[in-house]
Enzyme design. Structure first.
Site, PDB file in Angstrom:
ATOM      1  N   ASN A 160      44.296 -29.740  18.713  1.00 52.75           N
ATOM      2  CA  ASN A 160      44.701 -28.659  19.614  1.00 52.75           C
ATOM      3  C   ASN A 160      43.535 -27.678  19.758  1.00 52.75           C
ATOM      4  O   ASN A 160      42.494 -27.859  19.144  1.00 52.75           O
ATOM      5  CB  ASN A 160      45.962 -27.957  19.097  1.00 52.75           C
ATOM      6  CG  ASN A 160      45.748 -27.368  17.721  1.00 52.75           C
ATOM      7  OD1 ASN A 160      44.981 -26.421  17.547  1.00 52.75           O
ATOM      8  ND2 ASN A 160      46.401 -27.944  16.707  1.00 52.75           N
ATOM      9  N   LYS A 165      62.140 -18.144  15.262  1.00 49.19           N
ATOM     10  CA  LYS A 165      61.265 -18.922  14.371  1.00 49.19           C
ATOM     11  C   LYS A 165      61.228 -18.297  12.984  1.00 49.19           C
ATOM     12  O   LYS A 165      61.258 -18.996  11.978  1.00 49.19           O
ATOM     13  CB  LYS A 165      59.857 -18.971  14.978  1.00 49.19           C
ATOM     14  CG  LYS A 165      58.916 -19.892  14.264  1.00 49.19           C
ATOM     15  CD  LYS A 165      57.686 -20.179  15.092  1.00 49.19           C
ATOM     16  CE  LYS A 165      58.008 -21.038  16.298  1.00 49.19           C
ATOM     17  NZ  LYS A 165      56.879 -21.345  17.119  1.00 49.19           N
TER      18      LYS A 165
END
Ligand code: C5P
Length: 400
Positions: free
Chosen positions: A206, A336
């Site tokens: 990434n 989250k």
């Protein structure tokens, strides 16, 4: 703390900040003996340095030949720490080469105490191969550094070369004296991307540069923390002074984090791949002539943040995660935080238009028990500085 600082002020425009540095150090109970290089005298006057330090200011080597004066050997050793701020390109070159051509360089040669430099110069000078070499030599000699920062310069250019701000230098001084608020604390920082192999030559990665995690580790160390820095293959080098564990995959990162416990705090700034390739080949995959692409199967990676947050015994006192989101940032990050069981989530919007992922700036929202606190957009170094201070205050207060 009654530490004694020998402050060598080099000849650069940033010298004006060194006057404020004297005040801040004295506020903390330190004594400061200023030494001005001849060039520094063009930017600040000995009188202002002397008035702020309430001490005699030294300038010329020959000042010290008088029997009544302190000799240069004594002067260089009476301090607990020698600080050079601003450290100009010229002063760094002389230090790296062992010159003793004036009082400042002679003191630096004669001292047996730790030396901390705060470089400040034009960005081209900072990036010049000669300065790179000198910096590497000085670091190899054990010289500590703080900054420089990135930003607009007095010369009108932009880039790395601005002297670190005074609070940052004060923190570095405290850390060098073993007196920072995080002295004696161990912090684990994960950083960078992970690489998940497809075959021996290909991998899934990434865009994380590792910049935010690196800046954070450096800021924590400036506050005195011992940092274990677990990094994937990042594009920026790891910070000086950290214990560095280099890994490639999420599973290696997990193992390195577990091996580094116990810790007082753990900050998960790495962009960990959620999935790894289950059917990764042990030889390079080839086209088979059918035109059919290979089908990759995926398996879920361990969630390191969630695992550490839920450790029954060795859970760090403070566990901090990051959340890179592209939409509904606060909502997703709040969910989250609950899902992962961490104390704080540092949320940011990484949608392409923000230029945050891989860029030098960040705009974060800190999500904790107290709610969501949006911070203004600022350099990743500054985000790191503020976050490190918040971590220090929280560990000190025991109130998360
Ligand atoms: O779930 P997501 O990847 O968005 O969570 C981001 C946070 O969780 C980051 O702090 C990241 O370092 C951490 N993380 C982790 N292990 C994973 C995935 C994410 O520690 N496998």
């Amino acid at each position: 703390m009654a530490a004694r600082i020998l402050l060598i002020i080099g000849g650069g425009i940033a010298a004006y900040k060194s006057l404020d540095l004297i005040r801040r150090l004295r506020e903390r109970g330190m004594s400061v003996t200023p030494v001005l290089t001849p060039a520094a005298g063009h930017f600040v006057t000995p009188l202002s340095a002397s008035a702020l330090a309430a001490e005699k200011v030294y300038g010329e080597l020959f000042d010290l030949t008088d029997e009544a004066e302190m000799g240069h050997i004594e002067l260089s050793r009476a301090a607990d720490l020698v600080v050079v701020a601003p450290a100009t390109a010229d002063l760094m070159a002389r230090m790296a080469n062992g010159h003793a051509s004036d009082l400042a360089s002679t003191l630096l040669m004669a001292t047996d105490k730790p030396v901390l430099i705060a470089p400040a110069m034009n960005v081209r000078m900072w990036e010049h191969p000669a300065t790179r070499r000198n910096l590497a030599t000085l670091r190899g000699d054990g010289v500590l550094t703080v900054g420089p920062d990135e930003g607009a310069m007095a010369c009108g250019e932009f880039g790395f070369g601005r002297m670190a701000e005074v609070p940052e230098i004060v923190a570095a001084i405290e850390a060098a004296l073993g007196a920072g608020p995080l002295a004696g604390r161990h912090v684990i920082v994960t950083s960078g991307p992970t690489h998940e192999p497809i075959d021996p030559v290909r991998y899934i990665a990434n865009r994380s540069s590792g910049m935010q995690g690196t800046a954070l580790a450096a800021a924590l160390m400036r506050l005195g923390a011992r940092v274990t820095f677990v990094t994937g293959p990042a594009s920026v080098p790891p910070p000086q002074g950290a214990v560095v564990a280099r890994v490639e995959t999420a599973r290696q990162m997990r193992d390195a984090v577990m091996a580094a416990l116990p810790a007082d705090a753990a900050v998960f700034a790495a962009a960990v791949a959620d999935w790894r390739v289950l059917n990764a080949a042990d030889r390079k995959m080839k086209k088979d002539g059918t035109g059919r692409p290979p089908a990759l199967e995926f398996a879920e990676n361990p969630d390191i943040l969630a695992e550490v947050s839920r450790l029954p015994v060795q859970r760090p006192q403070l566990v901090v995660g990051f959340a890179a989101e592209t939409d509904d940032v606060v909502e997703h990050a709040t969910a989250k935080r609950a899902r992962k069981g961490c104390d704080w989530i540092v949320a940011n919007d990484v949608s392409e238009s923000t230029g945050i992922m891989g860029g030098a700036e960040n705009q974060v929202t800190l999500i904790s028990d107290a709610g969501a606190e949006a911070w203004p957009r600022m350099g990743k170094e500054m985000v790191a500085e503020q976050l490190a201070r918040r971590i220090a205050a929280t560990l000190a207060g025991g109130d998360i």
